[in-house]
Scaffold this motif. Structure first.
Motif, PDB file in Angstrom:
ATOM      1  N   HIS A  92       0.836  -1.201   0.000  1.00 54.45           N
ATOM      2  CA  HIS A  92       0.000   0.000   0.000  1.00 54.45           C
ATOM      3  C   HIS A  92       0.873   1.254   0.000  1.00 54.45           C
ATOM      4  O   HIS A  92       1.876   1.334   0.707  1.00 54.45           O
ATOM      5  N   ARG A  93       0.478   2.230  -0.780  1.00 53.60           N
ATOM      6  CA  ARG A  93       1.205   3.505  -0.856  1.00 53.60           C
ATOM      7  C   ARG A  93       0.339   4.597  -0.262  1.00 53.60           C
ATOM      8  O   ARG A  93      -0.813   4.787  -0.660  1.00 53.60           O
ATOM      9  N   HIS A  94       0.917   5.328   0.691  1.00 49.05           N
ATOM     10  CA  HIS A  94       0.226   6.449   1.312  1.00 49.05           C
ATOM     11  C   HIS A  94       1.023   7.701   0.970  1.00 49.05           C
ATOM     12  O   HIS A  94       2.082   7.968   1.544  1.00 49.05           O
ATOM     13  N   GLY A  95       0.542   8.449  -0.003  1.00 53.37           N
ATOM     14  CA  GLY A  95       1.311   9.586  -0.494  1.00 53.37           C
ATOM     15  C   GLY A  95       2.521   9.098  -1.267  1.00 53.37           C
ATOM     16  O   GLY A  95       2.425   8.192  -2.095  1.00 53.37           O
ATOM     17  N   ILE A  96       3.681   9.672  -0.984  1.00 51.07           N
ATOM     18  CA  ILE A  96       4.884   9.330  -1.751  1.00 51.07           C
ATOM     19  C   ILE A  96       5.580   8.082  -1.223  1.00 51.07           C
ATOM     20  O   ILE A  96       6.518   7.587  -1.853  1.00 51.07           O
TER      21      ILE A  96
END
Length: 464
Positions: A92-96
């Motif tokens: 999972h990517r949260h922002g950068i």
């Protein structure tokens, strides 16, 4: 809203009055309809016994009104509460930042120490952190939603958010109480989980979240020594690095400016208590959906921020983390890294500051102060001269560099003429800006001190 809060506080019954280590007495349980109509409560249930060392796995049951929101009823041996558990894949990517970066970033957080690290009563804990750095699965993230401000007995955490890395997932657990009698069960569940973690990560948790949790443990009869973590509060390094770069250091601002996280239709945290009191009044869970979402984003951002600081301390600047472009952030980041012992990571940033042609006087002054402290007088003088020239060219009323140069030439090189010239330039710069507002008293004292310095230097020059 105050009426709801008063009713809520009355519902706490005798839970908050128990002495440390005692089992709370029975409390009255009011339904939301009784809160709204003022109807009397039914018979109070028997108080739950303190959890034993062998905890059974809490039972979870679906509730029709909560099922659309992914919330279930938990039956703990200490009572009931509501729980929403969300699992995010490690990709999972949260922002950068992607959560896959946590494995590489976590060990570097061992560099935190001093004011950046809150430890228990054992003074060896800081050394322990260096010898046993954080690993991906022994860090707990915490964020509360409460009925008010402060850590007094009248402020109750109605939602308790914790998160952690488990296997290939990032787990977010959000506990909610439907009435004050459920607080003990929610805290008992938290108490069961704490021993598996060594580190606590919060944002302003040093003065708010964790002290409040500790006080609730005491009020619910669990004692004052439930868990003593190594506590990393990321508000303080955020302020150190971004104080003069960002408009504010609120988590939502740091998210947007440095983590690349942009909340859509997010509920302001200040409105969360109102949503909760509305739920207490009518029992409709819909308004709390936004509170769950707000808290969930906070938990995701805490992990992303931990990754960010881990990369900074590991020297991944220019790779996993972009090089700061603003001079103020560049010097503050370098000095913070140096303070944390990450000298190899700090040196390129500080070297870049020295090579700048233009920067605010405060940037040169901050780095010059460091050089002065280390006895690097040649480097400090060079930076003070840059700062003094920038202040004179831009008209910024910064006299710090002029005064430092005046003291340097008076006391170290005994060149009184140079000392007098910089003192006079400082006074001229200070007088260019009219006195106004609350700064009057401080500015007048500075001007009076400069005049006194000039008079003394004139007398010295006459003698020489």
């Amino acid at each position: 809203m105050s009426a709801f809060r008063d009713r809520f506080n009355r519902l706490r019954g005798s839970v908050g009055a128990e002495a440390e280590g005692a089992v709370p007495a029975a409390v009255e349980i009011h339904t939301p309809e009784q809160i709204l109509d003022g109807a009397p409560a039914g018979e109070a249930p028997e108080a739950a016994a303190p959890p034993t060392s062998d905890h059974a796995v809490p039972e979870q049951t679906a509730l029709p009104e909560w099922e659309p929101y992914g919330v279930r009823l938990v039956r703990h041996e200490a009572g009931e509460f509501l729980l929403k558990e969300t699992r995010f894949p490690i990709t999972h990517r949260h922002g950068i930042h992607a959560f896959t970066e946590w494995t590489a970033a976590a060990p570097s957080l061992a560099a935190f120490h001093g004011d950046e690290l809150v430890i228990g009563p054992d003074p060896c804990s800081a050394d322990e952190m260096q010898e046993n750095p954080p690993v991906p699965h022994d860090v707990l993230f915490l964020d509360l939603e409460t009925t008010g401000l402060g850590v007094g007995a009248g402020n109750v955490p109605f939602m308790l958010g914790i998160s952690y890395f488990e296997g290939n997932e990032y787990v977010v657990r959000q506990s909610l109480i439907r009435h004050p009698a459920e607080e003990r069960a929610m805290l008992a569940d938290l108490k069961d989980r704490l021993p598996q973690f060594r580190y606590l990560v919060t944002y302003n948790g040093r003065t708010f979240d964790w002290p409040l949790v500790q006080s609730r443990f005491i009020l619910n009869g669990f004692g004052s020594r439930v868990w003593e973590p190594l506590h990393l509060d990321f508000l303080h390094p955020s302020r150190t690095i971004w104080r003069n770069t960002l408009v504010s250091c609120k988590l939502s601002r740091v998210e947007e400016e440095r983590l690349g996280v942009f909340r859509q239709d997010d509920l302001p945290g200040s409105e969360a208590p109102g949503r909760y009191f509305a739920y207490l009044a009518d029992g409709n869970p819909e308004p709390l959906a936004d509170v769950f979402r707000h808290n969930e984003i906070d938990m995701l951002s805490l992990a992303a921020l931990a990754i960010r600081f881990g990369h900074l301390l590991a020297g991944h600047i220019g790779q996993e983390v972009p090089v700061p472009t603003e001079p103020e952030e560049l010097v503050r980041t370098g000095l913070w890294l140096e303070k944390m012992g990450a000298v190899a990571s700090a040196e390129p940033l500080l070297h870049s500051v020295r090579g700048l042609d233009h920067a605010p006087p405060s940037v040169w002054n901050r780095l010059a102060e460091r050089d002065k402290r280390l006895g690097l007088w040649e480097e400090a003088v060079s930076l003070w001269r840059k700062s003094a020239a920038a202040a004179e060219q831009t008209g910024i009323p910064s006299t710090e560099a002029h005064i430092e140069l005046s003291m340097y030439f008076e006391h170290r090189t005994k060149e009184i003429s140079f000392a007098l010239a910089y003192a006079r330039a400082a006074l001229e710069l200070a007088l260019q800006h009219p006195l106004s507002g609350r700064a009057n008293s401080k500015r007048r004292k500075e001007i009076d001190a400069l005049r006194h310095r000039i008079d003394r230097l004139v007398r010295k020059a006459a003698k020489s």
